[in-house]
Scaffold this motif. Structure first.
Motif: not given
Length: 590
Positions: A161-177
């Motif tokens: 739906v175009g919330n790219y920055q929010l999506s990137i933030k969540i995925l980067r935190q997932n990657d760190a986890f």
């Protein structure tokens, strides 16, 4: 004796056939679960074959899992009926299981598969509802790994739906986890999670760039994550193909046409081998887009027509279909084939409106649910163990509320403006078409009149001395038709684009006087000569904007000068009076 032997033989045969199927051990069941999950990112038919083994079980828990996984696999194969049937069966078996942590965990799996199914169908609101329900269930039993999966899936919805920055933030935190907790995963499970995360991060950066073309560094990030995804996806074909296809898009953005072309042909060949029609359609569109960029228009049309034929056959309107028509309209405009350019521009506008309308509804639904879903409270019980969830604190909750309110406000405003501009623009297109027909009829009428009435040269008018004050001015119809005919000839020569196209200039060209010309324009067109001249200029600009994509990139000042306006202010005022929007807004809505 023979009867006894025959009886014993049949008894032994029936006994052996009636023996129940051997139930799988717990480890065999868990191994099958992993194989099915991996098949979802690769060979769907192989995954369904694994499920057949589970369908033989009499264990309600295993049957519930098998039917829920089967529901998603059938959705991936495009069979909606079987997908929904498998989901209903999964719920029936789930209800027969006594309450326990194992049942709660299984229920969360079912929510995840159902959410993924709705995501594939483009129903983001229902997908999000299932993910949120799954998070509640997983939180009850402290299932950290499953919560990470749900967060990753919610990130995909935000991307959609175009919330790219929010999506990137969540995925980067997932990657760190994932990196910090690799020991919680089996080797293949870890690689699968990394593959999914990097594929999704690449998609987010690519989508973010498509909305912010000035941020070229986003392409580098997308390329980096797609390559990382490919390196983790040797056993996960679906992720590998998706990342390779997307990497081709990045090369296209960077104008590395050879690399992009090679990837697109590889994907097209693979999709034909595996009878993956959806993938073939995407690869065909990408090849069409590539050849359009290279100005190989005939070759581009070959691939774009393949995209259209698949959409028409399946009666689907998707991203590839309306973008294909957009490019075809531009190609036919360049090739000076107005009928085909008009046809595809109309197909594009119609399909874009439907597609964007659906996406706007989904975006509003997702943003509304994200804004009202208090996920942070549900995570308090596992916050110590699951430190990654720190970003769901109070500050982020406030940020969510502000973000959602802002997005909803701008989306609603954008919807209204776009709908108004689209209706206005469609009306103008129809008006242009009607005007062309009207002009043809008018010419035919003039020619007919000229055949019936002897023509009197306009030059004779120069001998007639009339004053402007004469309120009873009238002109012979033949003379009037002659003036209109010559005026239309000036239109066809685009004389009105001249900055000096005034009443006196036109009268001189037509070889009549200003009084007669003003009278004829007022009588035939119902407006003053100045209004008539301005309308011709504005209609020319509108036509150019619709048919010429380069023209839309010009500044307002440049466009004003190109049609003979002396300054941009008077041009913009006339344009808004004609269309209801500014030149820039009109161009952006095409």
């Amino acid at each position: 004796m023979r009867l006894i032997i025959s009886f014993l033989f049949l008894f032994v045969l029936n006994t052996s056939m009636a023996q129940p199927t051997k139930e799988l051990t717990e480890q065999e069941y868990l191994d099958l679960q992993d194989k099915i999950r991996f098949a979802i990112n690769g060979d769907f038919d192989e995954g369904l074959s694994y499920l057949e083994k589970l369908y033989q079980s009499k264990n309600e828990e295993r049957l519930a899992f098998a039917y829920s996984a089967g529901s998603y696999l059938y959705q991936l194969k495009g069979d909606v009926v079987k997908s929904d049937h498998r989901y209903e069966e999964a719920l029936k078996h789930l209800q027969k299981i006594p309450e326990s942590d194992r049942k709660t965990k299984l229920h969360s799996y079912i929510c995840n598969y159902r959410g993924l199914t709705y995501w594939k169908r483009g129903n983001y609101g229902k997908a999000l509802s299932n993910y949120q329900e799954g998070i509640k269930l997983s939180t009850k039993i402290n299932d950290v790994i499953q919560i990470v999966k749900f967060k990753a899936n919610i990130a995909l919805l935000n991307e959609g739906v175009g919330n790219y920055q929010l999506s990137i933030k969540i995925l980067r935190q997932n990657d760190a986890f994932l990196d910090k907790n690799e020991n919680l995963y089996e080797k293949e499970q870890f690689q699968n999670s990394k593959s999914n995360t990097y594929t999704n991060l690449g998609n987010c950066y690519e989508g973010y760039y498509s909305k912010n073309r000035d941020k070229v560094e986003l392409l580098d990030s997308a390329e980096y994550f797609y390559k990382k995804a490919i390196s983790y996806s040797d056993k996960f074909i679906d992720n590998k193909i998706t990342s390779k296809l997307s990497l081709g898009n990045i090369y296209l953005f960077k104008k590395d046409f050879d690399s992009a072309e090679k990837i697109y042909y590889d994907i097209s060949f693979y999709s034909k081998q595996t009878n993956n029609e959806s993938l073939f359609q995407i690869a065909s569109y990408n090849l069409g887009d590539l050849y359009y960029s290279l100005k190989k228009y005939d070759r581009a049309l070959i691939f774009l027509k393949k995209v259209d034929s698949i959409s028409v056959k399946n009666k689907t309107i998707d991203n590839s279909y309306f973008k294909s028509n957009y490019i075809q309209a531009k190609i036919y405009s360049i090739k000076n084939e107005p009928e085909l350019a008009y046809k595809h521009s109309k197909l594009y506008l119609d399909s874009y409106e439907k597609y964007e309308g659906n996406m706007r509804e989904e975006a509003l639904d997702v943003n509304y649910k994200l804004g009202t879903a208090d996920l942070s409270d549900e995570m308090l019980s596992v916050q110590e163990k699951y430190k990654y969830e720190v970003f769901w604190n109070k500050a982020l909750k406030i940020f969510y509320v502000i973000l959602v309110i802002g997005i909803i406000f701008f989306l609603i405003k954008n919807i209204r403006d776009k709908n108004k501009a689209q209706k206005k623009m469609n009306a103008l297109i129809e008006e242009f078409k009607a005007n062309l027909e009207k002009k043809e009829l008018e010419k035919a009428e003039i020619e007919k009149t000229q055949q019936e009435i002897p023509v009197v040269e306009i030059a004779e008018l120069e001998d007639v001395q009339l004053k402007k004050e004469n309120a009873n001015l009238s002109i012979d119809e033949a003379k009037e038709n002659k003036i209109v005919e010559k005026l239309l000839a000036l239109e066809e020569k685009l004389e009105y684009l001249n900055a000096d196209f005034t009443l006196s200039y036109a009268a001189k060209k037509i070889k009549t006087n200003t009084t007669y010309l003003s009278y004829v324009v007022n009588k035939r067109f119902g407006k003053s000569f100045g209004e008539y001249s301005n309308e011709l200029k504005i209609n020319y600009v509108i036509n150019q904007m619709i048919t010429n994509h380069l023209y839309r990139k010009y500044s307002t000042q440049a466009i004003a000068e190109s049609v003979g306006f002396k300054n941009a202010v008077s041009f913009a005022k006339s344009f808004r009076k004609r269309t209801g929007v500014s030149p820039a807004q009109f161009a952006n809505n095409i």
